[in-house]
Design an enzyme around this catalytic site. Structure first.
Site, PDB file in Angstrom:
ATOM      1  NE  ARG A  89      -0.851  -2.144   3.327  1.00  0.00           N
ATOM      2  CZ  ARG A  89      -1.629  -3.184   3.094  1.00  0.00           C
ATOM      3  NH1 ARG A  89      -2.911  -3.014   2.949  1.00  0.00           N
ATOM      4  NH2 ARG A  89      -1.104  -4.392   3.001  1.00  0.00           N
ATOM      5  CB  THR A  90       3.798   2.404   1.919  1.00  0.00           C
ATOM      6  OG1 THR A  90       3.134   2.158   3.161  1.00  0.00           O
ATOM      7  CG2 THR A  90       4.598   3.679   2.030  1.00  0.00           C
ATOM      8  CE  LYS A 118      26.345  -7.109 -11.225  1.00  0.00           C
ATOM      9  NZ  LYS A 118      26.583  -6.103 -12.277  1.00  0.00           N
ATOM     10  NE  ARG A 139       7.761   0.558   3.856  1.00  0.00           N
ATOM     11  CZ  ARG A 139       6.545   0.169   4.245  1.00  0.00           C
ATOM     12  NH1 ARG A 139       6.207  -1.105   4.183  1.00  0.00           N
ATOM     13  NH2 ARG A 139       5.669   1.039   4.686  1.00  0.00           N
ATOM     14  CG  HIS A 172       5.563   4.443   8.228  1.00  0.00           C
ATOM     15  ND1 HIS A 172       5.640   5.160   7.050  1.00  0.00           N
ATOM     16  CD2 HIS A 172       4.891   3.297   7.920  1.00  0.00           C
ATOM     17  CE1 HIS A 172       5.043   4.463   6.082  1.00  0.00           C
ATOM     18  NE2 HIS A 172       4.589   3.331   6.581  1.00  0.00           N
TER      19      HIS A 172
HETATM   20  C1  NCD Z   1       2.889  -0.373   8.355  1.00  0.00           C
HETATM   21  C2  NCD Z   1       4.385  -0.414   8.293  1.00  0.00           C
HETATM   22  O1  NCD Z   1       4.972  -0.800   7.277  1.00  0.00           O
HETATM   23  O2  NCD Z   1       4.985  -0.018   9.282  1.00  0.00           O
HETATM   24  N1  NCD Z   1       2.298  -0.571   7.123  1.00  0.00           N
HETATM   25  C3  NCD Z   1       2.056   0.526   6.321  1.00  0.00           C
HETATM   26  O3  NCD Z   1       2.963   1.172   5.846  1.00  0.00           O
HETATM   27  N2  NCD Z   1       0.779   0.858   6.143  1.00  0.00           N
HETATM   28  C4  NCD Z   1       2.296  -1.217   9.404  1.00  0.00           C
HETATM   29  C5  NCD Z   1       2.653  -2.673   9.434  1.00  0.00           C
HETATM   30  O4  NCD Z   1       3.399  -3.188   8.646  1.00  0.00           O
HETATM   31  O5  NCD Z   1       2.104  -3.317  10.328  1.00  0.00           O
END
Ligand code: NCD
Length: 357
Positions: A89-90, A118, A139, A172
């Protein structure tokens, strides 16, 4: 970058050693965020501005001419999505946000297919990608990696902004922005976020979304926070110290049933067992931290149920039908607030606000 507190004027070790609030001051340019790494970068005025920009973009996009206007805003910008930790989703909401604004995207999702395989360092990989793009959205399971990259890129001749789309167990920030946007919208007719009680439930020790959101809530007046978790998964001392310093009224508990009637918002989270060392969370009885259908009767009429998702069993699917379950809307809000953030990073806020339908 400009001003006294500037990433080109501080050595990595000194920057790294700062506390989060001091770090945040190094991440802006001309009074606006350049890198977006920490929840501590946002004050209330900025949260309101981004929320209203997101709503404006959402309105503009309802008409074809508006969609065309948005898509034409920055056709020369390219964004790189560097996601070395699972995400759907992100990742997709950032992708959609870029598409709405006409920003072209490239992606690396599996470092096994990149030269890191590598033996290339992540620093070299990200610096390489920065040559081809104008923004990096990243991420990583490594806490602080986005900070390291931001410092590194700011000290090159091509300093492109970094947006942290989730780092380790600690931050986050863009999830927290979408959570605040959801709360702003949910309490529009209830006097806003000030004075509300937010109940956080689940794995609060390892859930980065809770840590970032709890901080953003300190920018509002008199918000009360209740942290409901099994003892082993309670919220970290470091965040409690920050909340204490901000003068927030917090309470820790392991009794969800008693907490729900007090809540204006219940923020559910899943058990983050990917961080387990030896399956320790499987020995914790987590059933008491699930939002059961019967609990709907305990929730105030204007109360909302949120979740960053993905969920497992912590919310009964029967709850989805209740209008107070706002998690699907919350997800769509993520796309709009990310659109607002990207537009603002590229200096397009005024152009959007000046658009006449
Ligand atoms: C969250 C995360 O990645 O921290 N997910 C997200 O980005 N909506 C929450 C999770 O993974 O539980």
């Amino acid at each position: 970058m400009s001003g006294e507190r500037d990433l080109t004027r501080i050595a990595w070790d000194d920057f790294h050693a700062l506390d989060v609030v001091d770090k945040a001051a190094y991440l802006e340019e001309n009074g606006r965020e350049f890198h977006v790494l920490l929840a501590q970068q946002f004050n209330r005025r900025r949260l309101e501005e981004l929320g209203s920009l997101a709503t404006q973009i959402r309105r503009i996009s309802k008409q074809e001419a508006g969609m065309t206007f948005l898509r034409g805003l920055m056709p020369n910008q390219r964004a790189m999505l560097y996601f070395s930790q699972p995400s759907s989703r992100t990742f997709l909401s950032f992708c959609a946000a870029c598409q709405i604004l006409g920003v072209n995207v490239g992606e690396v999702r599996d470092t096994a297919t990149s030269s890191e395989f590598k033996g290339e360092s992540q620093e070299d990989s990200v610096r390489t990608f920065s040559s081809y793009f104008d923004l990096i959205i990243m991420r990583s399971q490594i806490g602080g990696l986005a900070e390291r990259m931001a410092w590194l890129l700011s000290n090159t001749d091509r300093p492109v902004p970094i947006v942290n789309a989730g780092s380790g167990k600690d931050q986050h920030p863009t999830q927290a922005l979408l959570d605040i946007y959801t709360l702003q919208r949910s309490f529009e007719r209830q006097g806003g976020i000030d004075g509300k009680t937010v109940v956080f439930v689940g794995d609060l020790a390892r859930g980065r979304t809770v840590r970032s959101l709890a901080w953003l809530l300190t920018t509002y007046e008199q918000v009360r926070m209740l942290f409901v978790a099994p003892r082993e998964l309670q919220i970290g001392e470091d965040i409690l110290a920050l909340l204490d310093a901000a003068g927030v009224n917090v309470e820790l508990s392991d009794d969800l049933e008693r907490a729900i009637p007090q809540a204006d918002a219940v923020y559910m989270t899943r058990i983050q067992d990917e961080w387990d060392k030896a399956g320790e969370s499987s020995r914790i009885d987590t059933r008491r931290f699930c939002f059961r259908r019967e609990y709907l009767a305990l929730l105030r009429p204007h109360g909302v149920i949120m979740h960053p998702f993905p969920r497992r069993q912590e919310i009964d699917v029967a709850v989805d039908e209740d209008p107070r379950a706002v998690y699907w809307r919350q997800m769509r809000n993520g796309m709009w607030i990310r659109t607002a953030l990207i537009a603002s990073i590229f200096g397009k806020e005024a152009a959007i606000r000046g658009y006449e339908a």
